[in-house]
Design an enzyme around this catalytic site. Structure first.
Site, mmCIF file in Angstrom:
data_model
loop_
_atom_site.group_PDB
_atom_site.id
_atom_site.type_symbol
_atom_site.label_atom_id
_atom_site.label_comp_id
_atom_site.label_asym_id
_atom_site.label_seq_id
_atom_site.Cartn_x
_atom_site.Cartn_y
_atom_site.Cartn_z
ATOM 1 N N HIS A 97 3.569 6.272 -11.638
ATOM 2 C CA HIS A 97 4.740 6.899 -11.030
ATOM 3 C C HIS A 97 5.967 6.556 -11.874
ATOM 4 O O HIS A 97 6.056 5.461 -12.432
ATOM 5 C CB HIS A 97 4.953 6.397 -9.606
ATOM 6 C CG HIS A 97 3.744 6.492 -8.740
ATOM 7 N ND1 HIS A 97 3.089 7.680 -8.514
ATOM 8 C CD2 HIS A 97 3.061 5.544 -8.039
ATOM 9 C CE1 HIS A 97 2.060 7.469 -7.714
ATOM 10 N NE2 HIS A 97 2.018 6.182 -7.416
ATOM 11 N N GLU A 120 5.556 1.365 -4.713
ATOM 12 C CA GLU A 120 4.846 1.303 -3.437
ATOM 13 C C GLU A 120 4.217 -0.077 -3.238
ATOM 14 O O GLU A 120 3.900 -0.781 -4.204
ATOM 15 C CB GLU A 120 3.774 2.390 -3.358
ATOM 16 C CG GLU A 120 2.828 2.411 -4.537
ATOM 17 C CD GLU A 120 2.056 3.720 -4.685
ATOM 18 O OE1 GLU A 120 2.595 4.792 -4.339
ATOM 19 O OE2 GLU A 120 0.909 3.661 -5.155
ATOM 20 N N ARG A 253 -1.168 11.892 -13.318
ATOM 21 C CA ARG A 253 -2.572 11.480 -13.327
ATOM 22 C C ARG A 253 -3.118 11.417 -14.750
ATOM 23 O O ARG A 253 -2.864 12.308 -15.565
ATOM 24 C CB ARG A 253 -3.405 12.434 -12.474
ATOM 25 C CG ARG A 253 -2.993 12.431 -11.008
ATOM 26 C CD ARG A 253 -3.768 13.442 -10.181
ATOM 27 N NE ARG A 253 -3.344 13.397 -8.781
ATOM 28 C CZ ARG A 253 -2.316 14.076 -8.302
ATOM 29 N NH1 ARG A 253 -1.616 14.874 -9.109
ATOM 30 N NH2 ARG A 253 -1.974 13.975 -7.031
#
Length: 367
Positions: A97, A120, A253
């Site tokens: 990210h 996160e 990804r």
């Protein structure tokens, strides 16, 4: 305080039992249930129980009153965090990210979903297997030597030279399906790499299997957490956990997926620092267990009965087992397992009673 109706996303890697049992619904479910979203992401916002108003629309009608002046000034008229329960029965993609600066540039020029970073933290509810960050080079070299696959020599040489980013590039761009098959068949020789067997079976021939050789394999005990900062390569493999993140959907990804892969974008932002994964045991203070992170957008606490939730800024509380009662001022809300409540900005504290366990998400403007 407003109780919420939440959304379940049914990605193929989800569980047919974990979220159904959390919610007290028939198990197994008809299909895989992967993520329970609690928040105001515009793609799948929670809704106010009883009236069905989406939480993002509710906040937009009175951002200063519901978010508070500091949160509004810092993050704009939106809930800055998103709380999830992840139920992982098959490997997720190998991904990274962006940080805030990269997200702003990527949203303007590369089609990123939004202009926000997506750090996160995930707390394990069950034993949770994941991969996070690059392993120390000497340890990776030793594992590759024991794996003893000659075709990995260029990757090994790059790691031995301290060029972890170069090793990742070789793994993702120079790996053939045949080499992936060789690696998959050799995994049994190295018990420390046993966590890669399922990704190799699920995605045969995927270069992400070779790239994953460079990453820390982590098994979290229930109550432990892993923090994933911007640019840190990671892939969740199996287990159930509560995850809190910035309210963003920026995912790049690298492999282990049937979705779009953007190797060049991943390589442009990947964090090549090496060392152990950022595992947190949490800081316990009576009925609160806090998982500290550096991010101003969120902080996450495990909550037991008797906890006092300090006021200030928007908050969400999600019950994960048993039943709880939340009281603030003259307001009272009961929560069963899987139920959640939105607490708007208020300087008054809330009290939690009952017999259960919950997770409390709030902003972290002191970070």
């Amino acid at each position: 305080m407003r109780k919420l109706d939440t959304v379940i996303r049914d990605y193929h890697w989800g569980s047919r039992t974990a979220l159904a049992e959390l919610l007290g619904e028939p198990s197994p479910s008809p299909g895989p249930q992967a993520e329970l979203w609690v928040g105001a992401h515009p793609d799948d916002p929670s809704r106010l129980r009883g009236c069905g108003v989406p939480l993002d629309r509710y906040l937009a009608a009175n951002p200063a009153g519901l978010l508070g002046p500091r949160c509004l000034a810092e993050f704009g008229p939106r809930l800055p965090f998103l709380l999830k329960v992840l139920a992982v029965d098959a490997p997720l993609s190998l991904q990274v990210h962006p940080d805030r600066e990269q997200a702003v540039a990527g949203h303007a020029g590369r089609g990123y979903r939004d202009d926000r970073a997506k750090p996160e933290v995930l707390v394990a509810l069950t034993e949770f297997t994941t991969m996070s960050g690059f392993r120390a080079p000497a340890d990776t070299v030793a594992l590759l030597d024991r794996l003893d696959v000659p075709g990995l020599a260029p990757v090994r040489a790059a790691v031995a030279a301290g060029e972890v980013g170069g090793a990742l590039r070789l793994a993702l761009t120079g790996t053939t399906g045949g080499l992936v098959a060789e690696v998959a068949s050799a995994l049994g020789r190295v018990p420390e790499l046993a966590h890669l067997a399922e990704p190799a079976r699920t995605y045969p021939g995927d270069p992400g299997v070779v790239a994953a050789l460079l990453l820390n394999g982590v098994v979290l005990r229930p109550g432990q957490a892993v923090y994933v900062g911007p640019g840190v390569p990671h892939a969740h493999l199996r287990g159930v956990g509560v995850e809190l993140m910035v309210n963003s959907d920026n995912v790049l990804r690298a492999g282990l997926t049937t979705k779009e892969v953007d190797v060049a974008a991943v390589l442009s932002i990947v964090d090549t620092r090496t060392g152990p994964a950022h595992v947190l045991d949490g800081e316990v203070d009576g009925p609160l267990r806090t998982y500290p992170t550096p991010d101003p957008e969120f902080r996450l606490h495990e909550v037991r009965p008797g906890a006092v939730l300090a006021g200030g800024g928007p908050q969400v509380l999600l019950c994960v087992n048993g039943s709880l009662v939340v009281r603030r001022g003259g307001d009272e809300v009961g929560l069963a397992s899987g139920e959640s409540v939105f607490l708007p900005h208020d300087e008054a504290a809330a009290q939690v009673a009952g017999e259960g366990r919950a997770f409390w998400a709030a902003v972290n403007l002191g970070a």
